[in-house]
Design a protein around this motif. Structure first.
Motif, PDB file in Angstrom:
ATOM      1  N   LYS A 298      12.790 -24.445  34.372  1.00 42.79           N
ATOM      2  CA  LYS A 298      13.665 -24.207  35.420  1.00 42.79           C
ATOM      3  C   LYS A 298      13.443 -24.064  36.393  1.00 42.79           C
ATOM      4  CE  LYS A 298      17.681 -23.912  32.700  1.00 42.79           C
ATOM      5  NZ  LYS A 298      19.392 -23.683  31.939  1.00 42.79           N
ATOM      6  N   LYS A 299      13.193 -24.504  37.912  1.00 43.05           N
ATOM      7  CA  LYS A 299      12.678 -24.135  39.072  1.00 43.05           C
ATOM      8  C   LYS A 299      13.471 -23.286  39.710  1.00 43.05           C
ATOM      9  CE  LYS A 299      10.203 -28.627  40.562  1.00 43.05           C
ATOM     10  NZ  LYS A 299      10.432 -29.717  41.324  1.00 43.05           N
TER      11      LYS A 299
ATOM     12  N   LEU B 291      -0.225 -21.207  47.210  1.00 42.84           N
ATOM     13  CA  LEU B 291      -1.219 -20.464  46.742  1.00 42.84           C
ATOM     14  C   LEU B 291      -2.383 -21.504  47.667  1.00 42.84           C
ATOM     15  CD1 LEU B 291      -3.880 -19.794  45.491  1.00 42.84           C
ATOM     16  CD2 LEU B 291      -2.376 -20.645  43.820  1.00 42.84           C
ATOM     17  N   ARG B 292      -1.977 -23.823  47.086  1.00 43.49           N
ATOM     18  CA  ARG B 292      -2.721 -24.407  47.630  1.00 43.49           C
ATOM     19  C   ARG B 292      -2.941 -24.116  49.431  1.00 43.49           C
ATOM     20  NH1 ARG B 292      -2.144 -29.973  48.877  1.00 43.49           N
ATOM     21  NH2 ARG B 292      -4.148 -31.144  47.840  1.00 43.49           N
TER      22      ARG B 292
ATOM     23  N   ALA C 119      -0.812 -30.716  41.373  1.00 48.67           N
ATOM     24  CA  ALA C 119      -1.573 -30.987  42.681  1.00 48.67           C
ATOM     25  C   ALA C 119      -3.487 -31.814  41.471  1.00 48.67           C
ATOM     26  CB  ALA C 119      -2.540 -30.629  43.619  1.00 48.67           C
ATOM     27  N   PRO C 120      -4.076 -32.549  42.117  1.00 44.73           N
ATOM     28  CA  PRO C 120      -4.492 -33.764  41.023  1.00 44.73           C
ATOM     29  C   PRO C 120      -5.612 -32.302  41.331  1.00 44.73           C
ATOM     30  CG  PRO C 120      -4.311 -34.580  43.006  1.00 44.73           C
ATOM     31  CD  PRO C 120      -3.594 -34.033  42.657  1.00 44.73           C
TER      32      PRO C 120
ATOM     33  N   LEU D 137       3.445 -17.790  38.361  1.00 43.77           N
ATOM     34  CA  LEU D 137       1.638 -19.465  38.756  1.00 43.77           C
ATOM     35  C   LEU D 137       1.723 -20.833  38.057  1.00 43.77           C
ATOM     36  CD1 LEU D 137      -1.163 -19.184  40.377  1.00 43.77           C
ATOM     37  CD2 LEU D 137      -2.095 -18.597  37.757  1.00 43.77           C
ATOM     38  N   LEU D 138       2.419 -20.892  36.868  1.00 49.50           N
ATOM     39  CA  LEU D 138       2.228 -22.222  35.733  1.00 49.50           C
ATOM     40  C   LEU D 138       3.147 -22.973  36.574  1.00 49.50           C
ATOM     41  CD1 LEU D 138      -0.941 -20.721  34.456  1.00 49.50           C
ATOM     42  CD2 LEU D 138       0.819 -21.881  32.480  1.00 49.50           C
ATOM     43  N   GLU D 139       4.776 -22.220  36.679  1.00 46.32           N
ATOM     44  CA  GLU D 139       5.634 -22.614  36.482  1.00 46.32           C
ATOM     45  C   GLU D 139       5.380 -23.838  38.263  1.00 46.32           C
ATOM     46  OE1 GLU D 139       9.414 -25.294  37.205  1.00 46.32           O
ATOM     47  OE2 GLU D 139       8.237 -23.753  35.416  1.00 46.32           O
ATOM     48  N   TYR D 140       4.919 -22.823  39.424  1.00 45.49           N
ATOM     49  CA  TYR D 140       4.426 -23.922  40.452  1.00 45.49           C
ATOM     50  C   TYR D 140       2.902 -25.029  40.566  1.00 45.49           C
ATOM     51  CZ  TYR D 140       7.967 -21.163  43.576  1.00 45.49           C
ATOM     52  OH  TYR D 140       8.953 -20.548  44.165  1.00 45.49           O
TER      53      TYR D 140
END
Length: 571
Positions: free
Chosen positions: A152-153, A515-516, A431-432, A423-426
């Motif tokens: 859940k976000k 992060l991105r 994104a490819p 980290l994984l939830e976000y």
């Protein structure tokens, strides 16, 4: 079961099969009449044998109640930016650096309980400032590890919000400032009378501080160092002068033996190589500048914890008995309070087990958490090298050139600790160009894919596990991938000499949602420079059966030498 910090996605389980592990020992270690034995009653250790004797800042205090612990916090009103911009130990105090937060020595029942600096008054000046309060607050903050992060976000957003409220995290610029302060003021106990070896170290310190300027010395990449001229001169003096004595006391498997495979292999490789070294090691302790405590925290945990004990305090007591033995048998420990002694440990527990009775030693630790007693400028960080083959430790290193690295960022691994689920939830499947994954299969194909991802990515995410350290930092360097370190309070390896910001990216845990964008904001020119730096520093993270110049064995030994030299104070 120990909360092991991390295992690579290549092989999440630590290798423990006895037929595969390479037993570490010297060909024949001479045992004297004093032996450290593993007790068989109630997990207690026993020692048998005949023992022969052979600051000017203004502070404001306030109390904080944290559970049952009473802590004192000293808020400094003076900024580190007031320190002179003169270069100390190769580190320039840049005007834009954020100041470190230095807080007061916490006490419990009226006693100094600092985990790193606490010692008898004769061993340490009373003005030394500790980070003990930081450890207590960090341990409270790490209750986050017990929070289940769901898909859940809103739960993940709440976790990020909690991370943002964690005030006891230190940025890389603050660590730089802390290193500068450690070089300005030595915290080492000054012997009553300088010995011949002390004078030699002081002479080396002078030689390093006045090193002739060198722009591009052969075999070194100048941009990767804080001050390459000083490093070069220090390394030369180490090769010429340094002598190490290895105490023979202690029985295998805890002493003089370790494992050279698995996630804790670094402590085993160093032990094996130093005990077989003839250049630096001396038999006469009077000729030594440094004294090596040849025990393996990993083997201590394996040998005693499950079989004889279920309490870390008993393992600490075991090491205390060892120190007491050395202090009674030899004069060297007592002369400096252990400041010229060093230990090497990669197991997660090494930091905690050595923080009291070996607090004055130079501790070479994988678990280099500045909020949990790791002392920048005294201790140094041991790289986590996950070794799968003793015979071919350098197998399959290297990666694709920058133009062929089409993945922006890669991570794969088990959900150890509180950070990785966030980290994984976000970023999982968001994104490819972001390959952020959970654990990958541990079969041959899974391992091959893991390596290919690292070799094909521009940035490799090194997110902390249960503890601050992770083998992914060195793995990224192996595969020419720029490390992105997301682990608050982690001091990277050889921090005293390497300029990590020249070949890696540091992102605070609370900035995971960005992060991105942070990575995309790095120019191609800057990325190319960092990736070149990764390739150039790789030589400093490689094990060789026969050590070579500037390799990992020599870098570890140099950091111990360097920190000891800069502890010396003639005044």
């Amino acid at each position: 079961m120990a909360n092991d910090s991390d295992s690579s996605a290549l092989d999440e389980d630590e290798i423990e099969d006895t037929d595969a592990d390479y037993e570490l020992s010297s060909d024949k270690i001479e045992q004297n009449d004093v032996l450290l034995k593993v007790g068989t009653m109630h997990g207690k250790s026993s020692i048998t044998g005949n023992v022969t004797s052979t600051d000017n800042t203004s502070s404001q205090e306030k109390s904080i109640e944290t559970g049952s612990k009473h802590l004192k916090q000293v808020e400094k009103t003076e900024s580190l930016e007031a320190i002179s911009s003169e270069t100390y130990g190769g580190l320039q105090n840049n005007a834009g650096a954020r100041p470190s937060v230095f807080l007061g020595i916490s006490r419990k029942n009226g006693e100094n309980t600092d985990t790193n600096l606490r010692t008898s008054e004769s061993f340490f000046p009373a003005k030394v400032v500790s980070l003990d309060h930081m450890e207590a607050q960090t341990e409270n903050a790490e209750l986050l590890q017990t929070i289940a992060v769901t898909s859940k976000k809103n739960s993940t957003r709440a976790s990020i919000s909690t991370l943002k409220r964690r005030k006891q995290s230190m940025s890389i610029s603050q660590m730089n400032a802390l290193l500068l302060q450690s070089l300005v003021a030595s915290h080492s106990m000054k012997p009553r009378r300088l010995s011949v070896r002390d004078r030699e170290l002081l002479s080396a310190k002078l030689g390093i501080e006045n090193a002739p300027r060198t722009e591009n010395p052969p075999g070194l990449y100048a941009s990767a160092f804080r001050n390459v001229s000083m490093f070069k001169r220090s390394y030369e003096l180490m090769e010429r002068m340094l002598k190490v004595y290895i105490y023979k006391e202690g029985e295998k498997p805890i002493f003089h033996q370790s494992k050279m495979r698995g996630i804790y292999a670094s402590e085993g490789w160093f032990m094996k190589l130093i005990e077989g070294n003839k250049k630096f090691v001396v038999r006469d302790p009077r000729k030594a500048h440094l004294f090596y405590l040849s025990f393996s925290p990993h083997m201590l945990r394996m040998t005693l914890f499950d079989q004889y004990s279920h309490n870390q305090k008993e393992l600490e007591e075991y090491l205390k008995n060892y120190v007491d033995l050395l202090a009674k048998k030899y004069s060297f420990w007592n002369r400096t309070g252990g400041a010229d002694h060093f230990l090497v440990g990669c197991h997660d527990w090494a930091s905690r087990l050595t923080r009291h009775h070996m607090r004055n030693c130079i501790r070479v630790l994988c678990n280099s958490n500045v909020a949990k007693g790791f002392k920048i400028g005294k201790d140094t960080t041991l790289p986590v090298t996950y070794i799968r083959s003793v015979e071919t430790p350098l197998k399959e290193i290297g990666g694709k050139p920058p133009s062929e690295r089409l993945i922006l960022a890669f991570f794969a691994g088990s959900m150890h600790g509180y950070l990785r689920p966030i980290l994984l939830e976000y970023w999982e499947n968001k994104a490819p160009d972001m390959k952020i994954l959970g654990p990958m299969p541990r079969d041959i194909e899974g391992k091959r894919r893991y390596r290919e991802y690292m070799k094909s990515s521009k940035y490799c995410i090194c997110a902390r596990g249960y503890e601050v350290h992770t083998p992914r930092v060195v793995e990224a360097i192996f595969y020419d991938c720029v490390p992105v370190i997301i682990s608050d309070n982690y001091v990277p390896p050889f921090f005293e000499v390497l300029n990590w910001e020249a070949f890696s990216v540091f992102i605070q845990e609370r900035d995971i949602p960005n992060l991105r964008n942070i990575l995309l904001a790095i120019s191609e020119e800057k990325y190319a420079a960092m990736q070149l730096g990764v390739k150039k520093v790789k030589q400093h993270f490689l094990w060789h059966k026969k050590p070579v110049k500037y390799d990992l064995f020599h870098m570890i030994l140099h950091s111990v030498w360097y920190n000891r030299v800069f502890q010396m104070n003639s005044k």
